[in-house]
Design a protein around this motif. Structure first.
Motif, short mmCIF file in Angstrom:
data_model
loop_
_atom_site.label_atom_id
_atom_site.label_comp_id
_atom_site.label_asym_id
_atom_site.label_seq_id
_atom_site.Cartn_x
_atom_site.Cartn_y
_atom_site.Cartn_z
N ALA A 17 59.91 6.70 -6.41
CA ALA A 17 60.32 8.09 -6.63
C ALA A 17 61.62 8.17 -7.43
N VAL A 18 62.57 7.30 -7.10
CA VAL A 18 63.86 7.28 -7.80
C VAL A 18 63.65 6.95 -9.28
N LEU A 19 62.82 5.94 -9.51
CA LEU A 19 62.51 5.51 -10.87
C LEU A 19 61.81 6.63 -11.65
N ALA A 20 60.83 7.25 -11.01
CA ALA A 20 60.08 8.32 -11.66
C ALA A 20 60.99 9.50 -11.99
N ASP A 21 61.85 9.85 -11.05
CA ASP A 21 62.77 10.99 -11.27
C ASP A 21 63.71 10.73 -12.43
N LEU A 22 64.19 9.50 -12.52
CA LEU A 22 65.09 9.12 -13.61
C LEU A 22 64.42 9.35 -14.97
N LEU A 23 63.16 8.98 -15.05
CA LEU A 23 62.43 9.13 -16.31
C LEU A 23 62.07 10.60 -16.57
N LYS A 24 61.72 11.31 -15.49
CA LYS A 24 61.37 12.73 -15.65
C LYS A 24 62.58 13.54 -16.13
N GLU A 25 63.77 13.14 -15.66
CA GLU A 25 65.00 13.83 -16.09
C GLU A 25 65.20 13.73 -17.60
N GLN A 26 64.60 12.69 -18.20
CA GLN A 26 64.71 12.50 -19.65
C GLN A 26 63.58 13.19 -20.40
N GLY A 27 62.76 13.94 -19.64
CA GLY A 27 61.67 14.67 -20.27
C GLY A 27 60.38 13.88 -20.42
N LEU A 28 60.34 12.72 -19.77
CA LEU A 28 59.11 11.92 -19.85
C LEU A 28 58.09 12.40 -18.82
N GLU A 29 56.84 12.21 -19.16
CA GLU A 29 55.79 12.40 -18.17
C GLU A 29 55.63 11.06 -17.48
N VAL A 30 55.44 11.09 -16.17
CA VAL A 30 55.36 9.83 -15.42
C VAL A 30 54.07 9.77 -14.62
N VAL A 31 53.39 8.64 -14.74
CA VAL A 31 52.24 8.37 -13.88
C VAL A 31 52.70 7.28 -12.91
N GLU A 32 52.56 7.54 -11.62
CA GLU A 32 53.04 6.59 -10.63
C GLU A 32 51.89 5.83 -9.97
N CYS A 33 52.08 4.53 -9.83
CA CYS A 33 51.09 3.69 -9.13
C CYS A 33 51.80 2.80 -8.12
N ALA A 34 51.11 2.53 -7.01
CA ALA A 34 51.69 1.68 -5.97
C ALA A 34 51.28 0.22 -6.13
N SER A 35 50.25 -0.04 -6.96
CA SER A 35 49.79 -1.42 -7.12
C SER A 35 49.42 -1.70 -8.57
N ALA A 36 49.40 -2.98 -8.90
CA ALA A 36 49.01 -3.39 -10.24
C ALA A 36 47.54 -3.07 -10.49
N PRO A 105 71.00 3.08 -14.65
CA PRO A 105 69.99 3.99 -15.20
C PRO A 105 69.89 3.89 -16.73
N ASP A 106 71.04 3.79 -17.38
CA ASP A 106 71.02 3.71 -18.85
C ASP A 106 70.33 2.45 -19.36
N GLU A 107 70.46 1.37 -18.61
CA GLU A 107 69.79 0.10 -19.01
C GLU A 107 68.27 0.31 -18.98
N LEU A 108 67.81 0.96 -17.92
CA LEU A 108 66.39 1.19 -17.79
C LEU A 108 65.89 2.12 -18.90
N LEU A 109 66.61 3.21 -19.13
CA LEU A 109 66.20 4.17 -20.14
C LEU A 109 66.16 3.52 -21.52
N ASP A 110 67.14 2.68 -21.79
CA ASP A 110 67.18 1.98 -23.08
C ASP A 110 65.95 1.08 -23.25
N ALA A 111 65.59 0.40 -22.17
CA ALA A 111 64.43 -0.51 -22.22
C ALA A 111 63.12 0.27 -22.37
N VAL A 112 63.05 1.41 -21.70
CA VAL A 112 61.83 2.21 -21.73
C VAL A 112 61.65 2.91 -23.07
N LEU A 113 62.74 3.42 -23.61
CA LEU A 113 62.64 4.27 -24.80
C LEU A 113 62.72 3.50 -26.11
N ASN A 114 63.19 2.27 -26.08
CA ASN A 114 63.36 1.54 -27.36
C ASN A 114 62.49 0.31 -27.44
#
Length: 114
Positions: A17-36, A105-114
């Motif tokens: 939830a924390v991870l998803a919220d962080l990404l949603k705050e940046q305007g991303l759509e998030v699909v969440e899964c509990a398993s691979a 959070p910025d490290e994650l966003l940088d990795a996700v967005l770039n």
């Protein structure tokens, strides 16, 4: 503009939830899964629309985050794949990013967005 969809795979509901919220705050759509295993189905169905995959290395099911990352990269070479773990990196597939928990959070966003 195409929506930026990120797939978040984490078996801990709170961390997910924390991870998803962080990404949603940046305007991303998030699909969440509990398993691979669940994430693999999402990848097959919507892989071309996904821009990023964030997965914990250690997941509850049979399939690990590393195996998921490899699968995702093989099928969708342009996908941004980020693995996170509280322990040191295991094998890191080519062209994937690894972040050690706790990350900023910025490290994650940088990795996700770039």
């Amino acid at each position: 503009m195409m929506n930026f969809i990120a797939l978040v795979v984490e078996d801990d509901p709170l961390q997910r939830a924390v991870l998803a919220d962080l990404l949603k705050e940046q305007g991303l759509e998030v699909v969440e899964c509990a398993s691979a295993e669940a994430a693999e189905l999402v990848l097959v169905a919507t892989g071309t629309e996904l821009r990023a995959l964030v997965t914990d290395v250690n997941l509850a099911g049979e399939m690990s985050g590393v195996a998921l990352a490899q699968y995702a990269k093989r099928k969708f070479p342009l996908l941004n794949v980020v693995m996170v773990s509280g322990r040191g990196p295991p094998y890191i597939p080519q062209d994937t990013r690894f972040l050690m928990k706790p990350y900023l959070p910025d490290e994650l966003l940088d990795a996700v967005l770039n």
